[in-house]
Design an enzyme around this catalytic site. Sequence first.
Site, mmCIF file in Angstrom:
data_model
loop_
_atom_site.group_PDB
_atom_site.id
_atom_site.type_symbol
_atom_site.label_atom_id
_atom_site.label_comp_id
_atom_site.label_asym_id
_atom_site.label_seq_id
_atom_site.Cartn_x
_atom_site.Cartn_y
_atom_site.Cartn_z
ATOM 1 C CG ASP A 1 -2.278 0.558 0.995
ATOM 2 O OD1 ASP A 1 -2.327 1.767 0.731
ATOM 3 O OD2 ASP A 1 -3.282 -0.161 1.059
ATOM 4 C CG HIS B 1 -5.601 3.286 1.078
ATOM 5 N ND1 HIS B 1 -5.216 1.974 0.916
ATOM 6 C CD2 HIS B 1 -6.913 3.340 0.753
ATOM 7 C CE1 HIS B 1 -6.255 1.264 0.501
ATOM 8 N NE2 HIS B 1 -7.292 2.066 0.392
ATOM 9 C CG ASN C 1 -15.143 0.971 -4.120
ATOM 10 O OD1 ASN C 1 -15.330 -0.050 -3.476
ATOM 11 N ND2 ASN C 1 -14.376 1.963 -3.693
ATOM 12 C CB SER D 1 -9.998 -0.087 0.505
ATOM 13 O OG SER D 1 -9.350 0.104 -0.719
#
Length: 386
Positions: free
Chosen positions: A58, A92, A182, A245
């Site tokens: 990430d 994130h 998404n 996520s």
Amino acid sequence: MRRFFGLLILVTVPAIGLPAGTARADSFRDDQWHLKSLKVAQAQSLSLGSGITVAVIDSGTYPHPDIQKNLLSGISLVSGESGKGQNDRVGHGTEMAALIAAHGRGSRGVLGISPAAKILPVKITNTTAAPASEMAKGIDWAVSEKADVINISAAIGPSFEVQDAVRKAIAADVLVVASVGNRSSSAVVGYPAAMDGVLAVGANGRNGKYSPSSFRTPKVQICAPGVDITTAEPENRYADVGGTSPATAIAAGAAALVRAKFPNLTTKEVINRLTSTADDIGPAGRDDECGFGRLNIVKALTANVPPLEGGAASGPSASDGPPVGDGVSSAPVARRPEFASPAPTAAASEPAGNSSVLLFGGLAGVVAAGAVVLALLLRRRGRGAR
């Protein structure tokens, strides 16, 4: 802060709050509705994830007070940058790591699904864009460092490098957990979630049903909470995040609990245990919204699951004590066949720079004109710690 990401559009509103060390009670643990929904306290009486390492590929993982005791020395694969992967300009990676393995501070702060697991931060970007090559290198490095689970709360377009790295991870018995993405009118399910052998995760809402924000696809295998999920973020703050996520990170935490509880299970058997014990919440049987259903961690840790072909049945041993109550059955669970995915398409060329966008928030990749274009859809509401 509240940020709306989409097709490189960013709106930011600053948040004001107190540092995480402030010595008074906070409400963040109470705000983590998914802990009650998943009966995490009951699950953690059975397994805490001890001895399991989860690599988070990430934007890095900041040593937030709620995570730092479980944070290992990692790596930054960002060009021109060195370090242990423990800084996070985007936020994130820290948010995902906390959902997986935050230990909190007593009753304060946030709690992860597997609070005794270790986080191995693998930093591949300082922005919302990164080439697939960094993701592939991150997967390879995590395997070389003996990670047990790899969390990828992101999706990219088809990439030979990533496909090869994921196949090597699976061959090394490392469980790869990835978000399906998404919803978008122009998107297709991204990689690595599209690959066979990867646990592909969608999102459900507070009502326990499929979240319309989650991408519908035959590839999805399970759903986990992905709406208004409270977690930690840099620096010593908290945020509410949504999408596939956080759902993926929660599923990765559950996988860590299962791997700790049943250390002899292969990656394929861990996926089978999680999907076989999921609660069917859509049309009867497997569907394109949540695959086999909604994550049920307690059942995954207690049910007698019939073996995969050539394997051994797994279930609570005598030392585990009697089956837990609360509606959890120790009866055998019907095994669900693995989903056979179609052969992957050829990888698109990936030009340097911002043409190849790493999607944090789980939107699937779109391949056009030889480039991989990904849009970031992550809703976050940041709050200072109290």
